[in-house]
Motif scaffolding. Structure first.
Motif: not given
Ligand SMILES: [Fe+2]
Ligand SMILES: [Fe+2]
Lengths: 250, 309
Positions: A245, A247-250, B169-170, B174, B177, B180
Motif C-alpha cells: 500500500y 500511498d498509505a500512511k501508518w 490512522h486507518m 486510504t 485502510q 481494514m
C-alpha cells in the motif's frame, strides 16, 4: 523507486543502521518463543533497543543524504541489494543457542565500533553513540551471561552452543574486510578486530567452547549489498505493508 | 462459626483487604487461584495474536510501540503469576494446568489477528474491555491482586490509547485502510463484548465471587459500561458497529445491543474457536523446545555456586 546512498558518511552509517535493524527484526521473532517469560521479555527489550537505534541511525542517513526520504523510507523501501547489514545478523533463530551466539558476536563488534564513534564528526553520531553504549553494555552482559550458562551448563547446551559458534564464525571474517569508507569514519579498524578477537577468545575459553578458526569463506561482501538467502525473506515480511500500500500512511 | 472464619468475614464485611498471611476459606483461595492464573495466562497467550504482526509492523514507530506493548503484557503475566504464587501455587503448576487444558485464558485470544487494523482493534477493544474489568478489580478483596490491578491499569490505558491511534490512522487513511479498520471492528466487536462472560443469570462463578468481593461488579454491568463508552468512539472514527440494534435508548440511558451468540462463546471457551489449538500448541512448543535452556541455567547455577564455596 530505487534508493541509492551516495555520500560516504551515509554509506558508513547505513551499514550500522541496517545491521541493527535486521538483528532487531530477528529478535522480534523470539517474541512468545523464549525459554521462559523473563527471558522472552529480555529479548524483546534488546530488540526494542536495536530498532530504536536503527531508527536514529536512519535519521542521520536521511539528514546527510538530504533527498526528502524519511528513516522509514530507508528501512522499508530498499531491496536486498540496497541493504548493507552484516550477514551474521541475518542468521536464523534455529535454537536459543543460535539466538544468543548471534547477539553476542554482534554485541562485541557493536561495542567496539560505537566506542570509536564517540569521537565521530558525523553530525549527531557521537551523541547517539553515548546512549547506544549504555544499552550495549546491558545487551552484551545479557548475551555473555547466556554464553557462559550454555557453554558450562549441560552437555546438550554445550554442544548446541558449540554448533552455533561454529556456524556463526563463517560470517565473522567479512566484518573485518574494512574498506576505505570504514577507514574514513572509524579511527582504528585494526584495533576493533584485535579487541573483538581477544574478548571473544577469552569468553569462549571461559565457557568451554572450542574456538573455531576464522577461515575466509568465499562470499561477496555485505558492503556491496551481497547477502545470505535469508535477507530476502526477512525484508519481504518486514516491508510487506508499505510495499503493498505505497500511498498509505501508518 | 470458628474464630478464623469470623475474622475473615469481618475483613470482607469492612471492605478491608485479605493478605497472604491471613486465614482464608479454601473455596476463596481456590476461586482466586483460578481467576488470577486465568488472568496471567491471558496476558501471556495474548502476546501471540499481537506478535503475529510484530514482524510486519508497517513503520519503525509502530513496531516499537507494539514491541513495548507486548513486553508490557508479558510483564503483567509475570506480575500476576507472582500474585497467584502468594496463594501457594507455583508457576510450573500453573503452566502445567494450562497445557493440560485445566486452566483457561481469555477466549478473545483464540480469534486470529488478520490485518494490521486488528492490532488497533485489539488495543482499543480488547485492552479497553480489560480495563473496565480491571478498574473494577482494583477494589477486589485480595490485597496483592488489588495492588497488581492498580499497577497494571496504568499501562493498559496506554495500550488502549495506542490501539485507538492505529484505528484513527486507518479509519482516516486510504480506502483500503478504512476497509481494514471496519473489517477489524466487525470481527472483534462481539467477541470483545463476550469477554465480560455470560449474563449474570448464567454465570457459574459470579455470585460467590461477588459475596467474597473478589468480583465487585457483575458481568452485565461491566459490559454495559464498556458498550456505552465505546460506541461514541466508533462513531468518532466514522466506523459502523456491526450491530443494527446498537442504538441509544433514552429510557434506559444506555446503548442497546442484539442478543449475543452464546453458542459461539461456549464453543470457543470449550476449545473449538478459530485458534485454540494453535495458541496452546505454540505455548507448549516454546516451553518444551526450550527445556534444555532451563536445564542448562539450573546446571550452571549449581556448578558455579559450588565453585564459589
Ligand atoms: Fe495486560
Ligand atoms: Fe494491555
Amino acid at each position: 523507486m530505487r534508493i541509492t546512498i551516495d555520500n560516504d558518511a551515509a554509506k558508513f552509517v547505513v551499514r550500522l543502521a541496517d545491521t541493527e535493524m535486521i538483528l532487531g527484526q530477528r529478535l522480534c521473532e523470539m517474541c512468545s518463543n523464549g525459554p521462559f517469560l523473563e527471558e522472552d521479555i529480555a529479548l524483546s527489550n534488546v530488540a526494542l533497543d536495536l530498532i530504536g537505534r536503527a531508527e536514529q541511525l536512519y535519521k542521520i542517513v536521511s539528514e546527510i543524504e538530504n533527498k526528502g526520504l524519511s528513516a522509514d523510507d530507508y528501512a522499508y523501501r530498499r531491496n536486498e541489494r540496497e541493504y548493507f547489514c552484516l550477514k551474521l545478523v541475518e542468521q536464523p533463530n534455529t535454537d536459543f543457542a543460535w539466538t544468543i551466539t548471534r547477539s553476542y558476536l554482534h554485541d562485541v563488534y557493536a561495542n567496539e565500533v560505537f566506542k570509536q564513534l564517540l569521537k565521530s564528526d558525523i553530525p549527531n553520531l557521537a551523541g547517539l553513540s553515548e546512549k547506544v553504549l549504555i544499552e550495549i553494555r546491558y545487551n552484551l552482559t545479557h548475551a555473555r551471561d547466556w554464553m557462559l550458562r550454555l557453554g558450562i551448563g549441560t552437555e546438550e547446551s554445550n554442544s548446541r552452543v558449540q554448533g552455533a559458534v561454529d556456524q556463526m564464525f563463517r560470517y565473522v571474517p567479512e566484518i573485518f574486510h574494512w574498506d576505505v569508507v570504514d577507514n574514513k569514519y572509524l579511527s582504528d579498524t585494526a584495533a576493533i578486530e584485535k579487541s573483538w578477537k581477544s574478548e571473544v577468545s577469552a569468553l569462549l575459553k571461559e565457557a568451554n567452547i572450542k574456538e573455531p578458526e576464522l577461515m575466509d569463506v568465499v562470499m561477496r561482501d555485505y558492503r556491496e549489498g551481497f547477502h545470505s538467502e535469508f535477507l530476502g525473506h526477512i525484508l519481504t515480511e518486514m516491508q510487506f505493508l508499505p510495499r503493498a500500500y505505497p500511498d498509505a500512511k501508518w | 462459626m470458628d474464630k478464623y472464619q469470623a475474622a475473615f468475614d469481618a475483613i470482607i464485611e469492612k471492605d478491608d483487604r485479605v493478605e497472604p498471611r491471613d486465614w482464608m476459606p479454601d473455596d476463596y483461595r481456590n476461586n482466586l487461584i483460578r481467576q488470577i492464573s486465568q488472568h496471567a495466562h491471558s496476558e501471556v497467550i495474548g502476546m501471540q495474536p499481537e506478535g503475529n504482526w510484530l514482524l510486519r509492523a508497517p513503520s519503525l514507530r509502530s513496531k516499537q510501540v507494539l514491541l513495548a506493548k507486548i513486553q508490557d503484557e508479558g510483564g503483567h503475566g509475570l506480575y500476576l503469576y507472582s500474585v497467584a504464587e502468594t496463594l501457594g501455587v507455583s508457576r510450573e503448576e500453573m503452566i502445567d494446568q494450562l497445557h493440560e487444558g485445566k486452566a483457561k485464558y481469555s477466549s478473545i485470544f483464540n480469534y486470529p489477528a488478520l490485518n494490521w487494523a486488528d492490532i488497533g482493534a485489539i488495543g482499543w477493544l480488547v485492552d479497553g474491555a480489560a480495563i473496565v474489568n480491571q478498574v473494577s478489580l482494583q477494589r477486589t478483596s485480595y490485597g496483592p491482586y488489588s495492588r497488581g490491578m492498580i499497577r497494571i491499569c496504568k499501562e493498559e490505558s496506554f495500550h488502549q490509547r495506542q490501539g485507538y491511534e492505529i484505528m484513527l490512522h486507518m479509519a482516516k487513511g486510504t480506502p483500503e485502510q478504512k476497509e481494514m479498520a471496519q473489517d477489524a471492528l466487525n470481527r472483534f466487536w462481539f467477541p470483545s463484548l463476550m469477554m465480560f462472560g455470560p449474563h449474570d443469570a448464567d454465570s457459574a462463578h459470579s455470585s460467590k465471587a461477588m459475596q467474597w468481593k473478589i468480583k465487585r461488579e457483575s458481568n452485565d454491568t461491566l459490559r454495559q459500561k464498556f458498550i456505552d463508552k465505546t460506541v461514541p468512539q466508533a462513531e468518532f472514527l466514522g466506523l459502523t458497529v456491526p450491530d443494527p440494534n446498537c442504538k441509544w435508548n433514552e429510557e434506559t440511558g444506555h446503548y442497546d445491543h442484539s442478543p449475543f451468540d452464546w453458542d459461539e462463546f461456549w464453543a470457543v471457551v470449550n476449545g473449538n474457536g478459530p485458534c485454540n489449538k494453535e495458541r496452546l500448541d505454540h505455548h507448549k512448543k516454546a516451553h518444551n523446545d526450550n527445556a534444555w535452556v532451563r536445564e542448562a541455567a539450573v546446571a550452571y547455577a549449581k556448578k558455579t555456586e559450588s565453585t564459589l564455596v
